[in-house]
Design a protein around this motif. Structure first.
Motif, short mmCIF file in Angstrom:
data_model
loop_
_atom_site.label_atom_id
_atom_site.label_comp_id
_atom_site.label_asym_id
_atom_site.label_seq_id
_atom_site.Cartn_x
_atom_site.Cartn_y
_atom_site.Cartn_z
N PRO A 70 -0.21 16.68 4.05
CA PRO A 70 0.87 16.34 3.12
C PRO A 70 0.43 15.20 2.21
O PRO A 70 -0.24 14.27 2.66
N GLY A 72 1.81 12.45 -0.82
CA GLY A 72 2.84 11.86 -1.66
C GLY A 72 2.21 11.33 -2.93
O GLY A 72 1.51 12.04 -3.65
N GLY A 73 2.40 10.03 -3.17
CA GLY A 73 1.86 9.42 -4.39
C GLY A 73 0.38 9.07 -4.30
O GLY A 73 -0.22 8.63 -5.27
N GLY A 74 -0.22 9.23 -3.12
CA GLY A 74 -1.64 8.92 -2.95
C GLY A 74 -1.93 7.42 -3.07
O GLY A 74 -3.03 7.02 -3.43
N THR A 75 -0.93 6.58 -2.75
CA THR A 75 -1.13 5.13 -2.86
C THR A 75 -1.49 4.50 -1.51
O THR A 75 -1.62 3.28 -1.42
N GLY A 76 -1.64 5.30 -0.48
CA GLY A 76 -1.95 4.79 0.85
C GLY A 76 -3.28 4.04 0.87
O GLY A 76 -4.17 4.30 0.05
N ALA A 80 -5.08 8.04 4.92
CA ALA A 80 -4.28 9.02 5.68
C ALA A 80 -4.13 10.35 4.93
O ALA A 80 -4.13 11.41 5.54
N GLY A 135 3.84 -2.53 -2.96
CA GLY A 135 3.31 -2.96 -4.25
C GLY A 135 3.08 -1.91 -5.31
O GLY A 135 2.94 -2.26 -6.48
N GLN A 140 5.78 7.66 -3.15
CA GLN A 140 6.95 8.54 -3.15
C GLN A 140 7.86 8.24 -1.96
O GLN A 140 7.42 7.65 -0.95
N GLY A 150 6.44 -1.47 3.98
CA GLY A 150 7.06 -2.79 4.10
C GLY A 150 7.14 -3.43 2.73
O GLY A 150 8.03 -3.15 1.95
N GLY A 151 6.17 -4.29 2.45
CA GLY A 151 6.14 -4.91 1.13
C GLY A 151 6.74 -6.29 1.13
O GLY A 151 6.98 -6.89 2.17
N GLU A 200 2.97 9.10 9.66
CA GLU A 200 1.80 9.28 8.78
C GLU A 200 1.43 10.76 8.61
O GLU A 200 0.25 11.13 8.62
N ILE A 206 8.22 15.66 5.41
CA ILE A 206 9.53 15.16 5.02
C ILE A 206 9.84 15.74 3.63
O ILE A 206 9.02 15.61 2.72
N GLU A 413 1.88 -2.76 8.22
CA GLU A 413 2.58 -1.89 7.27
C GLU A 413 1.71 -0.76 6.70
O GLU A 413 2.23 0.28 6.33
C1 LIG Z 1 -1.47 -1.83 -5.08
C2 LIG Z 1 -0.86 -1.37 -3.79
C3 LIG Z 1 0.01 -2.20 -3.13
C4 LIG Z 1 0.59 -1.78 -1.93
N1 LIG Z 1 1.45 -2.61 -1.31
C5 LIG Z 1 2.03 -2.23 -0.17
C6 LIG Z 1 2.94 -3.10 0.50
O1 LIG Z 1 3.18 -4.21 0.05
N2 LIG Z 1 3.50 -2.65 1.65
C7 LIG Z 1 3.24 -1.43 2.17
O2 LIG Z 1 3.80 -1.08 3.21
N3 LIG Z 1 2.37 -0.60 1.57
C8 LIG Z 1 1.76 -0.96 0.43
N4 LIG Z 1 0.88 -0.13 -0.18
C9 LIG Z 1 0.53 1.15 0.47
C10 LIG Z 1 1.33 2.37 0.01
O3 LIG Z 1 1.94 2.17 -1.23
C11 LIG Z 1 2.38 2.77 1.01
O4 LIG Z 1 1.78 3.05 2.26
C12 LIG Z 1 3.22 3.98 0.60
O5 LIG Z 1 4.27 4.10 1.53
C13 LIG Z 1 2.45 5.31 0.57
O6 LIG Z 1 3.25 6.29 -0.08
P1 LIG Z 1 2.60 7.51 -0.86
O7 LIG Z 1 3.69 8.40 -1.34
O8 LIG Z 1 1.64 7.07 -1.86
O9 LIG Z 1 1.83 8.24 0.34
P2 LIG Z 1 0.38 8.89 0.38
O10 LIG Z 1 -0.66 7.88 0.16
O11 LIG Z 1 0.35 10.10 -0.47
O12 LIG Z 1 0.33 9.36 1.90
C14 LIG Z 1 0.30 8.42 2.94
C15 LIG Z 1 0.56 9.13 4.27
O13 LIG Z 1 1.89 9.65 4.27
C16 LIG Z 1 1.87 11.07 4.46
N5 LIG Z 1 2.93 11.64 3.61
C17 LIG Z 1 3.12 11.45 2.28
N6 LIG Z 1 4.23 12.11 1.89
C18 LIG Z 1 4.70 12.74 2.99
C19 LIG Z 1 5.81 13.59 3.24
N7 LIG Z 1 6.68 13.93 2.26
N8 LIG Z 1 6.00 14.05 4.48
C20 LIG Z 1 5.16 13.72 5.50
N9 LIG Z 1 4.10 12.93 5.33
C21 LIG Z 1 3.88 12.45 4.10
C22 LIG Z 1 0.49 11.52 4.05
O14 LIG Z 1 0.13 12.69 4.73
C23 LIG Z 1 -0.35 10.34 4.49
O15 LIG Z 1 -0.59 10.44 5.87
C24 LIG Z 1 0.27 -0.52 -1.39
C25 LIG Z 1 -0.61 0.31 -2.06
C26 LIG Z 1 -1.18 -0.10 -3.25
C27 LIG Z 1 -2.13 0.82 -3.95
#
Ligand SMILES: Cc1cc2nc3c(=O)[nH]c(=O)nc-3n(C[C@H](O)[C@H](O)[C@H](O)COP(=O)(O)OP(=O)(O)OC[C@H]3O[C@@H](n4cnc5c(N)ncnc54)[C@H](O)[C@@H]3O)c2cc1C
Length: 456
Positions: A70, A72-76, A80, A135, A140, A150-151, A200, A206, A413
């Protein structure tokens, strides 16, 4: 073999992407390059439009034992979402609608692919507030729930977990299940919602979330408190909390990092004095309360060797400070091999910083630190020099051991993902590991969903 034809029958030809040059953006996330996992060779990106299509994809993958990742926004930050086995990247990007902002119940119901940026706008338009702020606003809703993001704003109102009241989830075996709802209390059965939060992507996809909102604060202020040394700054954090002042955020940072970041985003860092700084966001119901607490807070900081206190009151000044803080990771990125995410009990925050300094001195390489100090959560940034000297793994291990020794954890987090799997065993006894693997097996008998992530 990935059954591309069957996938096309489910979502339509346009939504299955097989050409490598068109899917490169789906093969990595924001993980630091020193630890970013290598993606598999045969990967197909599928973009379903609804839970029913996701159910059909997962049924097919489960029958054919094809791994599904799965996305999402690829910001992990822990790899993962990176597809490390030949298989399917299941992008949630087309589930991009906010279904409802329910002002009466103060809840938002959102599809999983809605970005944080989009969600915050809808909430703002309804004159309400969603406090958590990881951040990168490209994250997503589904990703934030799957990672329990968290954040900066968790001190007073908690991490994403505190907000999730309902979920729609497609299980790896294809069933679509509804959990919880617009409820503030729910003691009915085992709480599967909280198992899905921070899973994760290994237990289910979801597709929809119901999240709690808050009324907007009546008055906010952001203080930047400067100190001459990092220990004095960080040691002030427990004193603030012990005095009964609970700000929305207490961030620890270093002036040189903030200045460097400000240049990166064409802005100016306003606090000119000291070396180590606390960014404290106060949010109260009215101005009298706000100014009273800010005065008390300033006294505590001055007693603890603060050399300067800058108070931003206008919305734009406060937004600029938060913007620069949010961009630190991006600005530092080229110099950093990996950034850690250790968390210790709040009163141990100065001790873990001392331990990080010891590691820095041992290897003769400075470790810049930022973090959510009010949550006991620090991000030591490991320069490439650690990797070049061949000591990155060892230095990280020493910081992890120090955190665990203090009653802490290796991730507060960002999660385990793939990059922290090698440390998994130091975090859990065999019984807990067995229970986690048992839960995974129950949800995902063929281990198709996000293999090689989160638990091992
Ligand atoms: C500049 C920067 C700052 C950041 N600051 C913080 C911070 O302060 N605190 C913090 O907690 N994180 C922070 N992050 C990390 C990140 O933004 C978070 O972990 C965010 O929750 C990931 O969301 P995403 O949609 O990008 O998930 P993705 O990176 O796409 O995926 C992350 C994980 O979630 C799973 N996933 C995604 N969508 C779904 C879905 N719909 N159903 C089931 N599984 C799913 C994926 O399989 C993967 O395992 C930061 C990242 C960056 C680049």
């Amino acid at each position: 073999m990935i059954n591309v034809e069957a996938l096309k029958r489910i979502v339509g030809d346009d939504w299955v992407v097989t050409k490598r040059d068109q899917i490169t953006g789906y093969l990595a996330d924001e993980t630091y390059l020193g630890v970013l996992p290598k993606p598999a060779e045969n990967v197909v990106v599928v973009k379903p439009a609804n839970p029913e299509e996701i159910s059909a994809i997962l049924k097919l993958a489960n029958e054919e034992k094809t791994p599904v990742y799965p996305r999402g926004g690829g910001t992990g930050l822990v790899g993962a979402a990176v597809p490390t086995r030949d298989g399917i990247v299941l992008s949630l990007e087309r589930l991009d609608k906010v279904i409802e902002v329910d002002k009466d119940n103060m809840m938002i119901v959102s599809e999983a692919g809605v970005t944080l940026e989009h969600m915050l706008k809808e909430v703002e338009n309804a004159d309400l507030l969603f406090p958590p702020h990881p951040g990168d606003e490209g994250a997503q809703v589904g990703g934030m729930v799957a990672c329990n993001a968290g954040g900066t704003r968790a001190v007073k109102y908690g991490v994403v977990r505190s907000y999730v009241k309902g979920l729609e989830v497609v299980l790896p075996t294809g069933e679509i299940v509804q959990m919880g709802g617009k409820l503030l209390k729910n003691n009915t059965g085992l709480d599967l919602i909280h198992l899905l939060i921070d899973s994760e992507g290994i237990l289910g996809v979801i597709t929809k979330a119901t999240l709690k909102l808050y009324p907007k604060f009546g008055a906010t202020a952001t203080l930047v408190v400067s100190f001459e040394d990092r220990r004095a700054a960080i040691a002030t954090v427990p004193k603030i909390l012990q005095a009964g002042i609970i700000p929305m955020a207490i961030e620890y940072t270093e002036k040189s990092l903030m200045e460097e970041t400000a240049v990166h985003v064409n802005m100016t860092w306003p606090a000119k004095q000291g070396k180590a700084q606390l960014i404290i966001i106060m949010a109260e119901t009215n101005e009298d309360q706000l100014y009273g607490l800010c005065e008390q807070l300033s006294e505590i900081c001055e007693k603890n060797s603060a050399v300067d206190i800058l108070m931003a009151e206008t919305t734009s000044e406060q937004a600029e400070i938060l913007k620069i803080r949010s961009e630190v990771g991006n600005a530092l990125k080229p110099k950093i091999a990996d950034a850690l995410d250790v968390t210790v009990p709040p009163a141990a925050i100065a001790t873990i910083l001392d331990e990080i300094d010891k590691v820095s001195q041992k290897y003769g390489i400075f470790i810049p630190v930022v973090g959510h100090a009010g949550d006991g959560n620090l991000h030591p940034n490991m320069y490439w020099e650690f990797e070049k000297k061949g000591v990155l793994k060892q230095a990280k291990q020493e910081i992890y051991e120090a955190a665990i020794q203090l009653g802490g954890v290796i991730s507060g987090e960002h999660g385990i993902g793939k990059t922290r799997l090698p440390q998994f065993e130091m975090c859990f006894d065999p019984k807990q590991r067995e229970l986690m693997l048992g839960v995974k097996k129950l949800f995902d008998p063929n281990n198709i969903l996000s293999p090689d992530s989160a638990i091992c």
